[in-house]
Design a protein around this motif. Structure first.
Motif, PDB file in Angstrom:
ATOM      1  N   ARG A 103      10.918  68.048 -74.718  1.00  0.00           N
ATOM      2  CA  ARG A 103      11.406  68.516 -76.100  1.00  0.00           C
ATOM      3  C   ARG A 103      10.665  67.346 -76.052  1.00  0.00           C
ATOM      4  NH1 ARG A 103      12.615  67.431 -81.338  1.00  0.00           N
ATOM      5  NH2 ARG A 103      12.864  68.962 -82.364  1.00  0.00           N
ATOM      6  N   ASP A 104       8.902  67.801 -77.253  1.00  0.00           N
ATOM      7  CA  ASP A 104       8.308  66.376 -77.910  1.00  0.00           C
ATOM      8  C   ASP A 104       7.539  65.166 -76.368  1.00  0.00           C
ATOM      9  OD1 ASP A 104       7.868  68.127 -80.111  1.00  0.00           O
ATOM     10  OD2 ASP A 104       9.791  66.445 -80.967  1.00  0.00           O
ATOM     11  N   ARG A 105       8.230  64.137 -76.683  1.00  0.00           N
ATOM     12  CA  ARG A 105       8.289  63.150 -75.417  1.00  0.00           C
ATOM     13  C   ARG A 105       8.980  63.068 -74.634  1.00  0.00           C
ATOM     14  NH1 ARG A 105       4.311  58.390 -78.286  1.00  0.00           N
ATOM     15  NH2 ARG A 105       2.420  59.977 -78.906  1.00  0.00           N
ATOM     16  N   ASP A 106      10.649  63.330 -74.643  1.00  0.00           N
ATOM     17  CA  ASP A 106      11.608  62.782 -74.192  1.00  0.00           C
ATOM     18  C   ASP A 106      11.964  65.110 -73.785  1.00  0.00           C
ATOM     19  OD1 ASP A 106      13.987  62.356 -73.547  1.00  0.00           O
ATOM     20  OD2 ASP A 106      15.015  62.802 -75.371  1.00  0.00           O
ATOM     21  N   SER A 107      12.183  64.593 -72.248  1.00  0.00           N
ATOM     22  CA  SER A 107      12.226  65.300 -71.170  1.00  0.00           C
ATOM     23  C   SER A 107      13.009  64.771 -69.864  1.00  0.00           C
ATOM     24  CB  SER A 107      10.560  65.061 -69.898  1.00  0.00           C
ATOM     25  OG  SER A 107      10.393  64.104 -69.454  1.00  0.00           O
ATOM     26  N   ILE A 108      13.875  65.820 -69.116  1.00  0.00           N
ATOM     27  CA  ILE A 108      14.756  65.143 -67.766  1.00  0.00           C
ATOM     28  C   ILE A 108      14.462  66.392 -66.748  1.00  0.00           C
ATOM     29  CG2 ILE A 108      16.972  64.011 -69.282  1.00  0.00           C
ATOM     30  CD1 ILE A 108      18.166  67.180 -68.940  1.00  0.00           C
TER      31      ILE A 108
ATOM     32  N   GLU B   2      21.288  66.028 -71.936  1.00  0.00           N
ATOM     33  CA  GLU B   2      22.319  64.912 -71.156  1.00  0.00           C
ATOM     34  C   GLU B   2      21.861  66.377 -69.043  1.00  0.00           C
ATOM     35  OE1 GLU B   2      27.001  65.019 -70.820  1.00  0.00           O
ATOM     36  OE2 GLU B   2      26.107  66.418 -72.679  1.00  0.00           O
ATOM     37  N   ILE B   3      22.555  65.787 -68.488  1.00  0.00           N
ATOM     38  CA  ILE B   3      22.562  65.962 -66.575  1.00  0.00           C
ATOM     39  C   ILE B   3      23.980  66.304 -66.773  1.00  0.00           C
ATOM     40  CG2 ILE B   3      21.544  65.860 -64.482  1.00  0.00           C
ATOM     41  CD1 ILE B   3      18.866  64.283 -65.134  1.00  0.00           C
ATOM     42  N   ILE B   4      24.514  67.247 -66.085  1.00  0.00           N
ATOM     43  CA  ILE B   4      25.501  67.512 -65.502  1.00  0.00           C
ATOM     44  C   ILE B   4      25.527  67.551 -64.062  1.00  0.00           C
ATOM     45  CG2 ILE B   4      27.824  68.696 -65.467  1.00  0.00           C
ATOM     46  CD1 ILE B   4      27.256  67.315 -67.597  1.00  0.00           C
ATOM     47  N   ARG B   5      26.373  66.617 -63.256  1.00  0.00           N
ATOM     48  CA  ARG B   5      25.221  66.305 -61.659  1.00  0.00           C
ATOM     49  C   ARG B   5      26.020  67.914 -60.842  1.00  0.00           C
ATOM     50  NH1 ARG B   5      21.387  63.326 -61.685  1.00  0.00           N
ATOM     51  NH2 ARG B   5      21.891  61.588 -63.397  1.00  0.00           N
ATOM     52  N   SER B   6      26.604  68.548 -60.982  1.00  0.00           N
ATOM     53  CA  SER B   6      28.028  70.088 -60.689  1.00  0.00           C
ATOM     54  C   SER B   6      27.867  71.034 -61.062  1.00  0.00           C
ATOM     55  CB  SER B   6      29.249  69.598 -59.846  1.00  0.00           C
ATOM     56  OG  SER B   6      29.557  70.449 -59.324  1.00  0.00           O
ATOM     57  N   ALA B   7      27.074  71.825 -61.039  1.00  0.00           N
ATOM     58  CA  ALA B   7      27.192  73.059 -61.839  1.00  0.00           C
ATOM     59  C   ALA B   7      27.741  74.367 -61.734  1.00  0.00           C
ATOM     60  CB  ALA B   7      25.725  73.926 -62.106  1.00  0.00           C
ATOM     61  N   ASP B   8      28.845  74.155 -62.708  1.00  0.00           N
ATOM     62  CA  ASP B   8      29.951  75.687 -61.879  1.00  0.00           C
ATOM     63  C   ASP B   8      28.584  76.863 -61.757  1.00  0.00           C
ATOM     64  OD1 ASP B   8      31.708  77.882 -62.028  1.00  0.00           O
ATOM     65  OD2 ASP B   8      32.467  77.593 -63.704  1.00  0.00           O
ATOM     66  N   PRO B   9      28.651  77.241 -60.474  1.00  0.00           N
ATOM     67  CA  PRO B   9      27.880  78.385 -60.020  1.00  0.00           C
ATOM     68  C   PRO B   9      27.978  79.708 -61.071  1.00  0.00           C
ATOM     69  CG  PRO B   9      29.875  77.918 -58.289  1.00  0.00           C
ATOM     70  CD  PRO B   9      29.539  76.844 -59.348  1.00  0.00           C
ATOM     71  N   ASN B  10      29.927  79.989 -61.660  1.00  0.00           N
ATOM     72  CA  ASN B  10      30.250  81.339 -61.920  1.00  0.00           C
ATOM     73  C   ASN B  10      29.532  81.493 -63.247  1.00  0.00           C
ATOM     74  OD1 ASN B  10      32.524  81.230 -59.916  1.00  0.00           O
ATOM     75  ND2 ASN B  10      33.587  80.629 -61.020  1.00  0.00           N
ATOM     76  N   GLN B  11      29.003  80.415 -63.667  1.00  0.00           N
ATOM     77  CA  GLN B  11      28.008  80.554 -65.136  1.00  0.00           C
ATOM     78  C   GLN B  11      26.325  81.563 -64.809  1.00  0.00           C
ATOM     79  OE1 GLN B  11      29.155  80.076 -68.000  1.00  0.00           O
ATOM     80  NE2 GLN B  11      31.553  78.661 -67.329  1.00  0.00           N
TER      81      GLN B  11
END
Length: 335
Positions: free
Chosen positions: A222-227, A245-254
């Motif tokens: 978004r603009d100059r901000d990124s991950i 924000e980064i969540i290191r372990s995503a829920d596969p059920n999502q």
């Protein structure tokens, strides 16, 4: 791209983008520029003019300022229509009114009519919409997409020739065909997701944009901000706070609605049935409503529906019966 405060875009680069000759780096540069306030209007004008001049090797924007000055001079020029008493005055007024109408028509054609034509130019796109069910399809470049219910994507009629760019409303899973020289870009709300070849999920809500990555690598901007996300991670953009924000372990059920990969841990049969219904486009009916409160844990990796139902039946000591696209569950409550 110029860093001048008014965010001017080089005409030659814009022409290359419109003609499909821009390099991937140049295409990303233009896409980033389009996200800045006020730049979309300039692009729409250029796109309209390009459509009218297609095939001309020289890309030039018309000088509207000169045209406007000419019309203003014409309006300021005195029109000498002597008035004489009598019945002929009416048609003399009519002549003066006609001159004014011609001038105003010129103004309308120059400044308003192109806008209408630009709108016509923009609506020439493909729209893929999932209503009350999950929709699976393949894009023209071979990439696979799974649209969650009540979601939609939009892309150009000449996709991917004009670039692999699309807009997303809602939630979708993508398995992108690799293209080292042709990045794939998704616009979801305020966030741009850029990839080369990977599989991931994008979900747009009124409060956030969420990207779950299964394989490869993606960048959220978004603009100059990124991950940049790695496999198994969840990237979240908070729209109100403008924060990544980064969540290191995503829920596969999502993302199970698309991948059919589930990791149920002490989950109610009501929730399990809800997710299976969406992933396999079926209806599950509880003949005994008390069964919905039963809980179980199990992992499924893109298994067949029959396999999943057999595991549930053995685990909970219940029976199931399938008729067309409806599964009926029977048995005693779990106490």
């Amino acid at each position: 791209m110029s860093q001048h405060p008014n965010h001017q875009m080089d005409d030659q680069l814009l022409a290359k983008y419109l003609s499909g000759d821009a390099t991937p780096e140049e295409a990303i540069q233009v896409n980033d520029w389009l996200r800045l306030p006020g730049n979309m209007e300039q692009f729409r004008q250029s796109a309209y003019i390009w459509a009218q001049m297609e095939g001309d090797p020289v890309h030039q924007l018309p000088d509207q300022n000169n045209s406007w000055q000419n019309i203003k001079l014409a309006m300021q020029a005195p029109v000498s229509i002597p008035l004489q008493p009598g019945k002929h005055n009416r048609w003399r007024f009519a002549i003066a009114a006609s001159v004014l109408v011609v001038m105003l028509s010129g103004i309308y054609f120059l400044f308003f009519q192109p806008t209408q034509r630009i709108a016509d130019y923009e609506v020439k796109k493909n729209t893929l919409t999932a209503e009350n069910r999950v929709l699976r399809d393949t894009l023209p470049d071979g990439s696979r997409v799974v649209l969650n219910s009540f979601s939609a994507i939009e892309y150009s009629l000449d996709f991917p020739k004009s670039g692999r760019n699309l807009g997303l409303h809602g939630e979708a899973w993508f398995d992108i065909t690799p293209g080292p020289s042709d990045p794939f870009t998704i616009f979801a709300g305020d966030v741009t997701v850029k990839v080369l070849g990977t599989s991931f999920n994008v979900r747009e809500t009124p409060d956030s944009v969420l990207v779950t990555l299964q394989s490869g690598s993606v960048r959220m901007c978004r603009d100059r901000d990124s991950i940049t996300l790695q496999p198994g991670e969840l990237g979240i953009y908070d729209i109100r706070n403008r924060h990544f924000e980064i969540i290191r372990s995503a829920d596969p059920n999502q993302t199970g609605y698309a991948t059919r990969i589930f990791d149920f841990k002490d989950e109610s049969l009501r929730e399990i049935a809800s997710q299976i219904e969406k992933a396999y486009d079926i209806k599950i009916v509880f003949n005994n409503q008390a069964l919905a409160d039963c809980t179980m844990s199990s992992t499924f990796n893109n298994e067949s529906l029959d396999y999943i139902m057999n595991v549930i039946a053995v685990t909970l000591n219940i029976t199931f019966r399938t008729e067309n696209k409806t599964v009926y569950l029977s048995g005693k409550s779990c106490e």
